[in-house]
Write a protein that holds these residues in place. Sequence first.
Motif, PDB file in Angstrom:
ATOM      1  N   THR A 196     -21.801   3.938  13.207  1.00 56.19           N
ATOM      2  CA  THR A 196     -21.042   5.034  12.529  1.00 56.19           C
ATOM      3  C   THR A 196     -22.014   5.761  11.519  1.00 56.19           C
ATOM      4  O   THR A 196     -22.582   4.988  10.606  1.00 56.19           O
ATOM      5  CB  THR A 196     -19.734   4.492  11.709  1.00 56.19           C
ATOM      6  OG1 THR A 196     -18.954   3.750  12.896  1.00 56.19           O
ATOM      7  CG2 THR A 196     -18.897   5.649  11.171  1.00 56.19           C
ATOM      8  N   THR A 197     -22.070   6.934  11.390  1.00 53.09           N
ATOM      9  CA  THR A 197     -23.061   7.678  10.498  1.00 53.09           C
ATOM     10  C   THR A 197     -22.283   7.550   9.264  1.00 53.09           C
ATOM     11  O   THR A 197     -21.143   7.139   8.991  1.00 53.09           O
ATOM     12  CB  THR A 197     -22.911   9.300  10.752  1.00 53.09           C
ATOM     13  OG1 THR A 197     -21.879   9.779  10.586  1.00 53.09           O
ATOM     14  CG2 THR A 197     -23.500   9.430  12.153  1.00 53.09           C
ATOM     15  N   TYR A 198     -23.194   7.765   8.229  1.00 54.82           N
ATOM     16  CA  TYR A 198     -22.575   7.556   6.658  1.00 54.82           C
ATOM     17  C   TYR A 198     -21.504   8.309   6.324  1.00 54.82           C
ATOM     18  O   TYR A 198     -20.680   8.203   5.306  1.00 54.82           O
ATOM     19  CB  TYR A 198     -23.719   7.725   5.588  1.00 54.82           C
ATOM     20  CG  TYR A 198     -24.970   6.681   5.543  1.00 54.82           C
ATOM     21  CD1 TYR A 198     -24.336   5.216   5.818  1.00 54.82           C
ATOM     22  CD2 TYR A 198     -26.229   6.964   5.597  1.00 54.82           C
ATOM     23  CE1 TYR A 198     -25.402   4.514   5.681  1.00 54.82           C
ATOM     24  CE2 TYR A 198     -27.228   6.003   5.867  1.00 54.82           C
ATOM     25  CZ  TYR A 198     -26.980   4.721   5.770  1.00 54.82           C
ATOM     26  OH  TYR A 198     -27.722   3.751   5.849  1.00 54.82           O
ATOM     27  N   ASP A 199     -21.316   9.581   7.111  1.00 54.79           N
ATOM     28  CA  ASP A 199     -20.273  10.389   6.675  1.00 54.79           C
ATOM     29  C   ASP A 199     -19.188  10.369   7.697  1.00 54.79           C
ATOM     30  O   ASP A 199     -18.004  10.971   7.600  1.00 54.79           O
ATOM     31  CB  ASP A 199     -20.551  11.926   6.791  1.00 54.79           C
ATOM     32  CG  ASP A 199     -21.255  12.332   8.117  1.00 54.79           C
ATOM     33  OD1 ASP A 199     -21.207  11.562   8.849  1.00 54.79           O
ATOM     34  OD2 ASP A 199     -21.578  13.503   8.274  1.00 54.79           O
ATOM     35  N   GLY A 200     -19.098   8.968   8.310  1.00 50.98           N
ATOM     36  CA  GLY A 200     -17.945   8.689   9.180  1.00 50.98           C
ATOM     37  C   GLY A 200     -17.665   9.161  10.607  1.00 50.98           C
ATOM     38  O   GLY A 200     -16.863   8.822  11.226  1.00 50.98           O
ATOM     39  N   ARG A 201     -18.794   9.892  11.018  1.00 50.16           N
ATOM     40  CA  ARG A 201     -18.651  10.251  12.688  1.00 50.16           C
ATOM     41  C   ARG A 201     -19.515   9.124  13.368  1.00 50.16           C
ATOM     42  O   ARG A 201     -20.170   8.128  12.929  1.00 50.16           O
ATOM     43  CB  ARG A 201     -19.538  11.379  12.938  1.00 50.16           C
ATOM     44  CG  ARG A 201     -18.871  12.595  12.162  1.00 50.16           C
ATOM     45  CD  ARG A 201     -19.965  13.977  12.070  1.00 50.16           C
ATOM     46  NE  ARG A 201     -21.081  13.661  11.300  1.00 50.16           N
ATOM     47  CZ  ARG A 201     -22.246  13.571  11.715  1.00 50.16           C
ATOM     48  NH1 ARG A 201     -22.340  13.373  13.411  1.00 50.16           N
ATOM     49  NH2 ARG A 201     -23.395  13.435  11.266  1.00 50.16           N
ATOM     50  N   GLU A 202     -18.926   9.070  14.816  1.00 52.25           N
ATOM     51  CA  GLU A 202     -19.729   8.346  15.558  1.00 52.25           C
ATOM     52  C   GLU A 202     -21.162   8.800  15.953  1.00 52.25           C
ATOM     53  O   GLU A 202     -21.590   9.994  15.867  1.00 52.25           O
ATOM     54  CB  GLU A 202     -18.895   8.106  17.006  1.00 52.25           C
ATOM     55  CG  GLU A 202     -17.498   7.729  16.979  1.00 52.25           C
ATOM     56  CD  GLU A 202     -17.096   7.453  18.447  1.00 52.25           C
ATOM     57  OE1 GLU A 202     -17.716   7.845  19.277  1.00 52.25           O
ATOM     58  OE2 GLU A 202     -16.100   6.835  18.460  1.00 52.25           O
ATOM     59  N   VAL A 203     -22.268   7.794  15.881  1.00 51.63           N
ATOM     60  CA  VAL A 203     -23.404   8.211  16.033  1.00 51.63           C
ATOM     61  C   VAL A 203     -23.784   8.701  17.557  1.00 51.63           C
ATOM     62  O   VAL A 203     -23.085   8.356  18.481  1.00 51.63           O
ATOM     63  CB  VAL A 203     -24.338   6.810  15.705  1.00 51.63           C
ATOM     64  CG1 VAL A 203     -24.342   6.450  14.404  1.00 51.63           C
ATOM     65  CG2 VAL A 203     -24.388   5.795  16.917  1.00 51.63           C
ATOM     66  N   ASP A 204     -24.784   9.599  17.496  1.00 54.17           N
ATOM     67  CA  ASP A 204     -25.462  10.146  18.831  1.00 54.17           C
ATOM     68  C   ASP A 204     -26.293   8.996  19.518  1.00 54.17           C
ATOM     69  O   ASP A 204     -26.414   8.685  20.661  1.00 54.17           O
ATOM     70  CB  ASP A 204     -26.116  11.690  18.627  1.00 54.17           C
ATOM     71  CG  ASP A 204     -26.212  12.239  19.955  1.00 54.17           C
ATOM     72  OD1 ASP A 204     -25.768  11.812  20.938  1.00 54.17           O
ATOM     73  OD2 ASP A 204     -27.414  12.421  20.131  1.00 54.17           O
TER      74      ASP A 204
END
Length: 255
Positions: A182-190
């Motif tokens: 998970t990215t620091y802003d809450g999205r799933e990582v690519d």
Amino acid sequence: MSQPNLARHYDIKYAADATDEAPTPLSLDQPLPTDRFSAAVAELPRRLPKDADILELGAGNGLMAQSLLAGGVSIGSYTLGDLSAARMAGLRRNFTDSRFRFVQTDAEHPSATVQGPFDAVLMLALIEHLVDPLRAMIDIRSLLKPGGFVYLDTPNLAKWTRRAKLALGYFPSTASTNEGLTTYDGREVDLYDEGHLHYFTYRSLELMLTRRCGFSRVVRTGYYMGPRLIDARVGTRLARWRPTMFSEVACFAYA
């Protein structure tokens, strides 16, 4: 993952850099640096020779170059290199000083597109993204003048916060949360852990650079970037006293 796919990922991630304004330069007076950029601008001016020829790989939005130039550092030439076409477009638009040069280059083998020699090569938050850092650093070493250096900054897997996570059974991801998902802003990582492919300690990086990549010596520096429960002054003292425990990896590798 192939290099074209990596380039596509970074073009999407940094698409805004193609049209963003030039970054606000950092002051070179950084007694208590708390991130990789402020730590770099605090250390580099006193180590760069007069009229230095500089290559920055993974130059991003040009914050390092902008800060050094605005701070009055003596620069002969400054080559800005990045894999991302979006970032290169922004760099070419924002940096018009005649001392700047531009090259879209792959840091795995920069000598294929970049002509040295250079007094310094800057690599901030880059080596952990390389597929083959050992051979890349051999290639980068070939671009240095005698006595030149590479300045590297990369996450320290042995920092105390990551040791604590490992002790509790968690993967100490270095560019994301949720153990790399998970990215620091809450999205799933690519890309897993935002594309960090290798994890270093001071010792592992130093051994690779000196035993396998042709560098003569490595000089450690330290800065504190961690939980705010530790005061910046205390954290800075700890990072300078024992960087292997309290700092991200920041060092000068000399030819």
